[in-house]
Design an enzyme around this catalytic site. Structure first.
Site, PDB file in Angstrom:
ATOM      1  N   ARG A  47       0.869  -1.187   0.000  1.00 27.37           N
ATOM      2  CA  ARG A  47       0.000   0.000   0.000  1.00 27.37           C
ATOM      3  C   ARG A  47       0.902   1.231   0.000  1.00 27.37           C
ATOM      4  O   ARG A  47       1.322   1.707   1.052  1.00 27.37           O
ATOM      5  CB  ARG A  47      -0.893  -0.032   1.240  1.00 27.37           C
ATOM      6  CG  ARG A  47      -1.863   1.142   1.363  1.00 27.37           C
ATOM      7  CD  ARG A  47      -2.736   0.954   2.594  1.00 27.37           C
ATOM      8  NE  ARG A  47      -3.676   2.040   2.770  1.00 27.37           N
ATOM      9  CZ  ARG A  47      -3.392   3.185   3.394  1.00 27.37           C
ATOM     10  NH1 ARG A  47      -2.187   3.396   3.897  1.00 27.37           N
ATOM     11  NH2 ARG A  47      -4.304   4.122   3.501  1.00 27.37           N
ATOM     12  N   SER A 119     -12.633  -2.471   1.076  1.00 25.80           N
ATOM     13  CA  SER A 119     -12.800  -1.822   2.383  1.00 25.80           C
ATOM     14  C   SER A 119     -14.234  -1.352   2.522  1.00 25.80           C
ATOM     15  O   SER A 119     -14.752  -0.667   1.635  1.00 25.80           O
ATOM     16  CB  SER A 119     -11.905  -0.587   2.501  1.00 25.80           C
ATOM     17  OG  SER A 119     -10.566  -0.970   2.588  1.00 25.80           O
ATOM     18  N   LYS A 148      -3.943   6.253   8.578  1.00 25.52           N
ATOM     19  CA  LYS A 148      -4.776   6.640   7.429  1.00 25.52           C
ATOM     20  C   LYS A 148      -5.394   8.003   7.720  1.00 25.52           C
ATOM     21  O   LYS A 148      -6.189   8.151   8.654  1.00 25.52           O
ATOM     22  CB  LYS A 148      -5.865   5.583   7.227  1.00 25.52           C
ATOM     23  CG  LYS A 148      -6.717   5.790   5.981  1.00 25.52           C
ATOM     24  CD  LYS A 148      -7.660   4.594   5.820  1.00 25.52           C
ATOM     25  CE  LYS A 148      -8.826   4.874   4.888  1.00 25.52           C
ATOM     26  NZ  LYS A 148      -8.498   4.900   3.479  1.00 25.52           N
TER      27      LYS A 148
HETATM   28  N1  3NM Z   1      -7.630   1.318   6.221  1.00 29.58           N
HETATM   29  P1  3NM Z   1      -2.803   0.716  11.542  1.00 29.58           P
HETATM   30  S1  3NM Z   1      -7.657   1.988   8.665  1.00 29.58           S
HETATM   31  C1  3NM Z   1      -5.221   1.206   5.649  1.00 29.58           C
HETATM   32  O1  3NM Z   1     -10.620   1.936   8.047  1.00 29.58           O
HETATM   33  C2  3NM Z   1      -6.315   1.434   6.599  1.00 29.58           C
HETATM   34  O2  3NM Z   1     -10.397   1.145   6.050  1.00 29.58           O
HETATM   35  C3  3NM Z   1      -8.472   1.589   7.233  1.00 29.58           C
HETATM   36  O3  3NM Z   1      -3.185   1.053  10.034  1.00 29.58           O
HETATM   37  C4  3NM Z   1      -9.940   1.560   7.100  1.00 29.58           C
HETATM   38  O4  3NM Z   1      -2.752  -0.760  11.661  1.00 29.58           O
HETATM   39  C5  3NM Z   1      -6.160   1.793   7.939  1.00 29.58           C
HETATM   40  O5  3NM Z   1      -1.432   1.327  11.725  1.00 29.58           O
HETATM   41  C6  3NM Z   1      -4.862   1.999   8.639  1.00 29.58           C
HETATM   42  O6  3NM Z   1      -3.832   1.366  12.414  1.00 29.58           O
HETATM   43  C7  3NM Z   1      -4.442   0.811   9.475  1.00 29.58           C
END
Ligand code: 3NM
Length: 219
Positions: A47, A119, A148
């Site tokens: 990503r 998603s 994000k």
């Molecule tokens: N998508 P971490 S939250 C890539 O809610 C991504 O769809 C999300 O990163 C969504 O594990 C997110 O560091 C970030 O919190 C996840």
């Protein structure tokens, strides 16, 4: 790995799903990926987003390196968002968000033989993704995340429970703020896997962190 794997095999593959781009790590990403694989991750998503991220040939070269690491260890390789790159590389799958090209268009572009992850944040979006031909759903942000910028509102593990109650049987991975400590409740809520950026990418030992997730997600 291809879409033709059965649902149980896909669920297994999703159980410890590491996601990263070069901006999530402060060391070479292929090294971090290799360590995470040695700890027990079951799937990887490239990503490449955010300021300072690689583009064009540099992105593709990095993707090729990471794909090779995954192939060497029989780990599936998923590309975020960039359908053209996924097709050009013949990646194992593509993951798209609600703001990317629609799931049904993406499915038409990739054909039946590539894994499609979508998603979703609500039950309606989940049902739509199922109808559009998704193979698995990423549900989040389950908890607060710093990885994000444009994340939706935190929905908690209850959202996964609600999706299961509403009859959604597709494999589900939880995403957003997932830590080792929070993994048991995510599993109890009905998720087949956890998707993690920072808790592995920024861990002092990605291998150790991945192994902790693996231990909780096994059986
Ligand atoms: N998508 P971490 S939250 C890539 O809610 C991504 O769809 C999300 O990163 C969504 O594990 C997110 O560091 C970030 O919190 C996840």
């Amino acid at each position: 790995m291809s879409k033709h794997i059965d649902n149980d095999t896909l669920k297994q593959a999703l159980s410890v799903y590491f996601i990263s781009g070069t901006t999530n790590v402060n060391r070479p990403l292929p090294n971090v990926l290799t360590e995470a694989i040695s700890g027990g991750i079951t799937l990887f998503q490239f990503r490449e987003k955010g300021s300072g991220c690689l583009t064009n040939k540099a992105k593709r070269d990095m993707a090729e390196k990471l794909f090779q690491v995954c192939k060497d260890h029989q780990i599936g390789f998923i590309i975020n968002d960039d359908v053209e790159l996924a097709i050009a590389m013949n990646a194992d799958g593509i993951h798209i968000g609600q703001k990317d090209a629609g799931a049904s268009i993406t499915r038409k572009m990739i054909g039946e033989n590539m894994i499609l992850g979508v998603s979703v944040h609500t039950i309606e979006e989940a049902k739509q993704a199922v109808a559009d031909g998704a193979d698995y759903l990423g549900v989040g942000p389950i908890f607060q995340t710093n990885s994000k910028q444009d994340a939706e509102e935190v929905c908690g593990p209850e959202r996964i429970m609600d999706m299961r109650k509403s009859g959604i049987n597709l494999p589900i991975v939880a995403i957003g703020g997932i830590t080792v400590e929070k993994t048991p409740e995510i599993k109890r809520a009905g998720a087949d896997g956890v998707s993690i950026i920072s808790a592995i990418a920024s861990a002092p030992s990605p291998s150790y962190a991945a192994n902790q997730f693996k231990e909780i997600m096994k059986d």
